[in-house]
Design a protein around this motif. Structure first.
Motif, PDB file in Angstrom:
ATOM      1  N   MET A   1      -6.714   5.755   5.306  1.00 10.90           N
ATOM      2  CA  MET A   1      -6.260   5.604   3.930  1.00 10.90           C
ATOM      3  C   MET A   1      -4.740   5.548   3.892  1.00 10.90           C
ATOM      4  N   ALA A   2      -4.231   4.765   2.953  1.00 15.50           N
ATOM      5  CA  ALA A   2      -2.783   4.709   2.728  1.00 15.50           C
ATOM      6  C   ALA A   2      -2.499   5.070   1.277  1.00 15.50           C
ATOM      7  N   VAL A   3      -1.532   5.969   1.078  1.00 19.83           N
ATOM      8  CA  VAL A   3      -1.058   6.310  -0.261  1.00 19.83           C
ATOM      9  C   VAL A   3       0.267   5.594  -0.453  1.00 19.83           C
ATOM     10  N   VAL A   4       0.328   4.708  -1.450  1.00 18.63           N
ATOM     11  CA  VAL A   4       1.518   3.889  -1.660  1.00 18.63           C
ATOM     12  C   VAL A   4       2.304   4.453  -2.832  1.00 18.63           C
ATOM     13  N   THR A   5       3.543   4.843  -2.576  1.00 18.34           N
ATOM     14  CA  THR A   5       4.392   5.422  -3.620  1.00 18.34           C
ATOM     15  C   THR A   5       5.635   4.580  -3.873  1.00 18.34           C
ATOM     16  N   THR A   6       5.688   3.393  -3.276  1.00 19.55           N
ATOM     17  CA  THR A   6       6.858   2.531  -3.433  1.00 19.55           C
ATOM     18  C   THR A   6       6.678   1.597  -4.628  1.00 19.55           C
ATOM     19  N   ALA A   7       7.700   0.809  -4.924  1.00 16.87           N
ATOM     20  CA  ALA A   7       7.648  -0.137  -6.037  1.00 16.87           C
ATOM     21  C   ALA A   7       6.567  -1.186  -5.788  1.00 16.87           C
ATOM     22  N   LEU A   8       5.932  -1.639  -6.851  1.00 16.65           N
ATOM     23  CA  LEU A   8       4.803  -2.546  -6.718  1.00 16.65           C
ATOM     24  C   LEU A   8       5.204  -3.927  -6.198  1.00 16.65           C
ATOM     25  N   ARG A   9       6.465  -4.285  -6.308  1.00 16.37           N
ATOM     26  CA  ARG A   9       6.882  -5.612  -5.809  1.00 16.37           C
ATOM     27  C   ARG A   9       6.711  -5.709  -4.294  1.00 16.37           C
ATOM     28  N   SER A  10       6.690  -4.551  -3.614  1.00 19.18           N
ATOM     29  CA  SER A  10       6.505  -4.563  -2.156  1.00 19.18           C
ATOM     30  C   SER A  10       5.050  -4.449  -1.748  1.00 19.18           C
ATOM     31  N   LEU A  11       4.160  -4.367  -2.739  1.00 18.72           N
ATOM     32  CA  LEU A  11       2.752  -4.068  -2.449  1.00 18.72           C
ATOM     33  C   LEU A  11       2.046  -5.144  -1.633  1.00 18.72           C
TER      34      LEU A  11
END
Length: 901
Positions: free
Chosen positions: A72-82
């Motif tokens: 699993m990955a938890v993404v906490t960065t800005a969505l433009r990098s998603l």
């Protein structure tokens, strides 16, 4: 069955936090700190472009550079990098992503990035939770992938919320009450993973004993209802809904104008067997009471008190909450008269007088508990001179252990009765500081019991039909309107559709001029009714398009011209086909009713019933239900309305023909199930009296169908698949019936299992059970036909049914494959039963769009192995246990061979 596909999200062993940070106040710092502090036993991998170490752990600039597997990955960065992050996760083999970052609706760039990321995730088979989520917690596993910075206790309740803000409020409230959780899931916008899938996971989660839901809106109603019904069969589910008055049902007919989306949601929840509450406090209180296995069998409450004032106030609260005060039986009244002082209240509330001793309390409460007219007892104790609160409390605890009916204890006061309250808490008795709280809980329990009864109802689309409807004619009428580009059927066409489903109508005959109207009226017989015939005019009365009680030809010709003139003046744009001529129906004892269909954006078609006539919207008297309905559900609908109270003998009027009325509602259910094009419908007024039921006016609104859909895909609840019922014959000529299993087959299923040999039972259940437990019996007979199927082979002899065999499949969470099982009664072996039943099961699985079927048979069972090979299964011996043979079959048809060049 293989692990649920959401297991990487809910029970990960290796977690990467993209954007993990040491920066105070950042989401990445909050999430990573919570994971570190939660005693998570798996591996944590910080991912950060700018720092090589985060929280004392070596960090990588990308997920794909992490050594070892990542679940699993938890993404906490800005969505433009998603999009780039998701692509890296896909290459790494990550199967679950949590988006723990909010984004603004106005930022189109972020929306586009999110859409691209979802497309990439679908390509790699990654499931995404969020965005706009608080996070995901598994307190029982020490896993806290959220930015919530307060304590969350471990417990056995799962909390699933669509709002992060509301979720934090609920967590804070629960902590103050000492309530713990197995899981806390913030769903957010649910652009990928949504309620239905999460519920599927929680149903099979051994750590979860009850489920709490906060719902704002539902995307996939069929999946949501299927999962909700599956959960409610095994665990108590309590729901709080926000936005009750948002997204009201809209449409062209009275049926739509009478219905609010909150009403539809209530109807859906009642059919799902769950409990809806209004507040956070009610949510947790109801969950605790249900999880403690408190149950009631009705809504009749007895109140026992040693103070008439509190008793009367409690009775007032009961009336306000819709709780029925029980009428004590004559036998109970005699016992109370003998045991209580002469000045007791002689009714319910049972006031046993202020100086009541502990024994007097016990006597009165025991009489009420034993009364067959009572479903629960509220005991109110007021500390007065001569009373003994603790001894009375001890007697109540003992009495509760003896009785199967619930008791609700309210010891009024504070310091004087604190010791009694501690005793109740230790004994796990339901006790409340105020009687109205107890009554509210009793009301919720009775509602839960009612909804659980509704859960058992699995009507067929044609249930209750005496004759088969002429579906082809109804479809032909609809097809004609569609070819003409019309969405509205005229009254005449609408009545044709109703008549095709054997709903009694007052026929409408079209006249294109006054001469034709006169000929038709002479044929029908005066008096007659004239109505404008236009697909563009929904409410004929609004344009003066109706004339009643026309007694002769001169009046008819005058009325014909007047109707045309008024309609053309009011609606010059309307297409007018002519004027319909109908018999004027007058019945002295008739009640005017309304039956309709409306369409909810989430849950699809909804059937409505209530008072009819011209004041239908002013009366606001209606009940509704999701189709399909059966006799039980129809009776509940009628009972909910005010008009239902005067359908029996009323003043000088005889009772209406209730069987005819129920038949109309059942046939409307058939129509809705079989004609997915029907979006809205009004049958108003429906005239009902002792002679029967007749539809005087009707209007149907149609909609285009999607290009491809599952059977009954337009409905939130899959009906009983009546089309799968068929007759067959065994090798020896024995006639049999093959049909899907129903809840009422529980006794027959239990007898079937009891009569299996010990070896057969062990081979099937891997246990030496003698019979099925109640939970297993429920599981095997209360089916959601959208995701599972059980086909029973029945032989009828001398008026009794015997189950010879049963074949069933259960879909995997991926909804593409299924596992099957086949059981044949020992004394019916060797008669070709297996082949007949398995082929029927293959057909059912193909119809649901399943691709692969997997099952197990013992390697020593040569007959079964031959059967499976003959039916096209690929037979393989399991490498780890040669006693077990795995059989698989591809259900999709083989692709056609390429043409010879």
């Amino acid at each position: 069955m293989k692990p649920h596909y959401l297991t990487p999200l809910f029970s990960p062993r290796n977690v990467a936090v993209v954007g993990a940070s040491d920066t105070p106040g950042s989401v990445g710092q909050a999430v990573f700190a919570n994971l570190l502090a939660g005693n998570f036993q798996g591996k944590l991998y910080p991912v950060n472009l700018n720092h090589k170490v985060v929280g004392g752990i070596p960090a990588q600039p990308s997920v794909k550079l992490i050594e070892g597997p990542v679940d699993m990955a938890v993404v906490t960065t800005a969505l433009r990098s998603l999009p780039g992050i998701v692509k890296d996760c896909g290459k790494k083999g990550v199967k679950g992503i949590l988006l723990a970052k909010d984004f603004a609706d106005s930022e189109e760039q972020e929306r586009a990035a999110l859409a691209e990321a979802l497309s990439i995730a679908k390509h790699y088979g990654i499931r995404i939770l969020g965005p706009n989520v608080l996070g995901l917690m598994r307190p029982v596993a020490g896993f806290n992938a959220s930015n919530y910075n307060s304590r969350v206790r471990a417990g056995n309740l799962a909390l699933v919320s669509q709002s992060s803000a509301l979720c934090t409020a609920m967590l804070d409230w629960a902590d103050s009450k000492g309530i713990g959780f197995s899981s806390v899931v913030s769903v957010g916008e649910a652009l990928d993973v949504e309620f239905g899938e999460i519920l599927d996971y929680l149903v099979a989660d051994n750590f979860t004993q009850g489920i709490l839901l906060h719902v704002h809106h539902v995307h996939d109603a069929r999946r949501f209802m299927s999962a909700l019904r599956a959960a409610a069969r095994t665990k108590p589910v309590v729901v709080v809904k926000s936005g009750r008055y948002e997204d009201d049902v809209t449409g062209l007919t009275h049926s739509s104008n009478l219905v609010e989306s909150g009403d539809v949601f209530d109807a859906a929840l009642s059919r799902a067997g769950v409990l809806r509450v209004s507040t956070i406090a009610q949510l947790f209180t109801a969950a605790k009471v249900l999880a403690a296995n408190y149950r009631v069998q009705g809504r009749r409450l007895a109140i026992v008190t040693n103070g008439i004032g509190p008793g009367v106030l409690a009775a007032d609260s009961a009336y306000m909450y819709g709780v029925e005060l029980a009428k004590l039986s004559d036998a109970s009244m005699a016992l109370l008269n003998d045991a209580l002082p002469a000045n007791w209240s002689h009714g319910n509330p049972v006031d046993i007088i202020g100086d009541a001793s502990p024994v007097r309390f016990r006597t009165a409460v025991k009489v009420c508990l034993d009364d067959p007219n009572v479903d629960g007892v509220l005991v109110i104790f007021t500390p007065q001179a001569g009373t003994d609160h603790l001894t009375t409390a001890q007697l109540m605890v003992g009495l509760q252990r003896e009785s199967s009916k619930p008791m609700f204890l309210s010891w009024l006061g504070d310091a004087k009765v604190s010791e009694s309250r501690e005793l109740f808490s230790k004994a796990k008795c339901a006790h409340f500081r105020a009687p109205e709280f107890a009554i509210e809980v009793f009301r919720n329990l009775s509602s839960y019991h009612h909804n659980q009864q509704m859960l058992l109802q699995t009507p067929a689309p044609l249930e209750g039909a005496q004759v088969v409807p002429d579906i082809s004619h109804a479809r032909a009428v609809i097809a004609t309107a569609k070819q003409q580009g019309r969405a509205v059927l005229s009254e005449r066409e609408s009545k044709e559709v109703l008549a095709a489903f054997h709903i009694p109508v007052n026929p409408a005959r079209l006249a294109r001029d006054a001469d034709e109207a006169a000929r038709l009226a002479a044929d029908i017989g005066y008096p007659v009714v004239l109505k404008i015939d236009s697909p563009d005019i929904i409410y004929k009365s609004d344009v003066g398009g109706v004339e009643l009680n026309i007694a002769n030809e001169p009046s008819l010709r005058e009325a014909y011209a007047a109707i045309l003139a008024r309609a053309q003046a009011a609606r010059p744009d309307a297409r007018i086909e002519g004027i319909s001529v109908q018999a004027m129906r007058k019945r002295r004892n008739a009640r005017e009713l309304m039956v309709g269909v409306t369409h909810d954006a989430s849950f699809g078609p909804v059937i409505t019933f209530g008072a009819g006539g011209i004041a239908v919207e002013v009366m606001q008297d209606r009940a509704l239900s999701l189709p399909p309905v059966n006799q039980y559900l129809v009776e509940r609908m009628i009972d909910k309305t005010r008009i239902g109270k005067i359908l029996g003998p009323f003043k000088n009027m005889p009772a209406v023909d209730m069987e005819a009325l129920k038949s109309v509602l059942l046939h409307v259910s058939e129509l809705v199930c079989e004609l997915p094009e029907v979006r809205e419908m009004d049958i108003n007024p429906v005239m009902a009296d002792e002679q029967g039921v007749l539809a005087l006016d009707a209007r149907i609104i149609i909609q285009p169908l999607p290009a491809r859909s599952k059977p009954y895909g337009h409905m939130a609840i899959m009906p009983y698949p009546m089309h799968m019922v068929h007759c067959s014959m065994l090798k020896d000529g024995t006639p049999v019936i093959i049909r899907p299993v129903r809840p009422e087959d529980a006794h027959m299923q239990q007898e079937f299992v009891r009569n299996l040999s010990e070896e057969s039972r062990y081979n099937r259940y891997m246990s030496s059970i003698k019979q099925l437990s109640q939970s297993m019996l429920v599981r095997f007979t209360q089916l959601d036909y959208d995701r599972e199927m059980a086909l029973a082979m029945i032989h009828e002899a001398e008026g009794a049914e015997e189950q010879l065999a049963v074949a069933r499949y259960v879909t995997d969470p991926d909804n593409e494959s299924c596992e099957f099982a086949l059981e044949v009664a020992d004394h019916w072996q060797g008669k070709g039963i297996g082949a007949i039943l398995m082929n029927a099961l293959f057909d059912a699985a193909r119809e649901q769009g399943l691709k692969v079927m997997v099952g197990e048979v013992l390697a020593g069972n040569k007959g079964m192995l031959k059967l499976m090979t003959r039916l096209g299964f690929s037979v393989q011996v399991h490498p780890e246990d040669r006693a077990l043979t795995i059989v698989t079959k591809n259900l999709l048809p083989e692709p056609p061979a390429p043409p010879v060049q």
